[in-house]
Design an enzyme around this catalytic site. Structure first.
Site, short mmCIF file in Angstrom:
data_model
loop_
_atom_site.label_atom_id
_atom_site.label_comp_id
_atom_site.label_asym_id
_atom_site.label_seq_id
_atom_site.Cartn_x
_atom_site.Cartn_y
_atom_site.Cartn_z
NE ARG A 1 17.83 -4.54 19.62
CZ ARG A 1 18.77 -3.97 20.35
NH1 ARG A 1 19.88 -3.53 19.77
NH2 ARG A 1 18.64 -3.84 21.65
CD GLU B 1 3.16 -1.08 7.63
OE1 GLU B 1 3.44 -0.96 8.83
OE2 GLU B 1 3.31 -0.15 6.79
CD GLU B 2 2.71 3.19 5.39
OE1 GLU B 2 2.62 3.69 6.53
OE2 GLU B 2 3.79 3.08 4.79
CG ASP C 1 -0.23 -0.16 2.53
OD1 ASP C 1 0.80 -0.87 2.57
OD2 ASP C 1 -0.70 0.40 3.54
#
Length: 414
Positions: A177, A138-139, A80
């Protein structure tokens, strides 16, 4: 096997760039993606990949069955765009007014399509199955990850990998990470109701703007004086709206902001402190405050064992100096929900390079990436997938030092 896959990806670089630029020209907002998932599905089918569309709403899931039984590895990309006007002067500038790929999701999609093409061509050599998750929305919370999971995107998956093309890292660097990698991302709205009046007679009013201004300052004291200094937290006020004229005392003020944390106890503490401060500050002046707190994406917590193995594999095939442990980011990502279901890791692929205009932060109207980052990301995802399927480490050992640094590749002209 990995050496052959790297070579195949090198040969696909031009095609990856073409896919990415097509998507960049034709961006679609979260929950409104139509042409993008159709393009993804059609492209995957052209590789002979089994495809399911409409997953969770607008998602696309591809499946590559290997020639031998084994584990199932998932790879995820999002597609998106954002409601931002594209201000770049490049040939692939967005053609949709007020909408652009300002976060690199076009590059994520092109990267995973390239991975799909090379793995599909060599499926007979795969000891297991690769699932390709192309995610919508996702946004914007609540995001596309949860509905895709509920619709079976992770069914049978043993481990998952994802990457973000990251403007904050130089192109060619892989950042990993273990544990918390990205934050809980929450939002709040505070509405203050006072009593308006003439600017010349403040004693006859309850000034909501003044209350709001005091509150903006006091909200910063939550992190400074209430949260354990060994715990991470951010409280940001992003908007403050009050008043209609220079000589009118505002009756109403509205503040909005975001809270970023990792620890769930700190998350709950900050929410409670925002409510307490807002209500107390308003009451002190005889006003009322209404607080609306919305929990957004949960924190991204990478499985330590999967992350360490991924980093070791990348150091074996790539320049070890370019595989670096990065600090946690206060950004949010709904990849968190995949990791709550199956072990995996979400890593960062450096895409910044001022020399090609890729020097602006994510969500900036001039955001761009060094497109060579897609090739590094594709090779990293292929490495992760093959190593997870192989488990013995033989594939990585056979490809030691085989992944060329990005310096050896020329940037495609804009």
């Amino acid at each position: 096997m990995l050496k052959d896959l790297y070579a195949a990806l090198d040969g696909l670089f031009g095609e990856m760039v073409a896919w990415r630029r097509h998507l960049h020209r034709h961006p679609e907002l979260s929950f409104h993606e139509e042409a993008t998932p159709a393009f993804v599905a059609e492209t995957l089918r052209s590789f002979g990949v089994s495809v399911r569309t409409g997953v969770g709403g607008r998602g696309v899931v591809g499946r590559i069955e290997g020639g031998r039984p084994g584990r199932t590895v998932a790879l995820r990309a999002d597609f998106d765009a954002l409601p931002i006007q594209d201000e770049k002067t490049v040939s692939y500038r967005s053609t949709v007014p007020g909408v652009m790929h300002a976060c690199g999701h076009d590059g994520h999609t092109a990267t995973l399509l390239a991975v799909a093409k090379v793995l599909a061509a060599r499926r007979a050599d795969l000891p297991g199955t690769v699932v390709l998750i192309h995610q919508f929305a996702e946004e914007v919370a609540p995001g596309g990850a949860r509905p895709m999971i509920e619709d079976g995107a992770l069914d049978g998956v043993d481990v998952i990998f994802g990457t973000h093309l990251w403007a904050g890292l130089p192109v060619g660097v892989i950042g990993y990470r273990a544990g918390y990698a990205m934050a809980n991302a929450d939002a709040f709205t505070i509405e203050i109701a006072g009593r308006g009046g003439h600017g010349a007679a403040p004693h006859q009013t309850i000034d909501s703007l003044l209350i709001g201004a005091n509150l903006v300052v006091k909200l910063q004291q939550i992190v400074a004086r209430r949260v354990d200094p060994l715990k991470e937290a951010v409280v940001t006020v992003g908007t403050f709206h009050a008043g209609t004229a220079f000589n009118v005392i505002a009756e109403r003020a509205v503040l909005t902001g975001t809270v970023r944390t990792f620890d769930e106890a700190v998350r709950a503490q900050v929410e409670a402190e925002i409510r307490r401060l807002a209500e107390a500050e308003a009451a002190a002046f005889g006003a009322r405050a209404e607080v609306r707190y919305e929990r957004g994406y949960d924190a991204v917590h990478n499985d330590p064992a999967v992350t360490v193995r991924f980093a070791e594999a990348m150091r074996a095939v790539y320049d070890p100096a370019r595989v670096v442990e990065v600090p946690p980011s206060m950004g949010g990502e709904d990849f968190a929900y995949y990791l709550q279901k199956v072990p995996g890791t979400f890593f960062f692929t450096g895409a910044g390079n001022a020399g090609v205009g890729a020097e602006y932060p994510h969500h900036h109207p001039r955001f761009d990436i060094d497109e060579r980052a897609m090739l590094i990301a594709a090779k990293a995802l292929v490495t992760a997938a093959v190593d997870a399927l192989d488990e013995t480490g033989a594939a990585v050992a056979a490809a030691r030092g085989a992944l060329r640094p990005v310096d050896a590749l020329k940037h495609v002209q804009v």
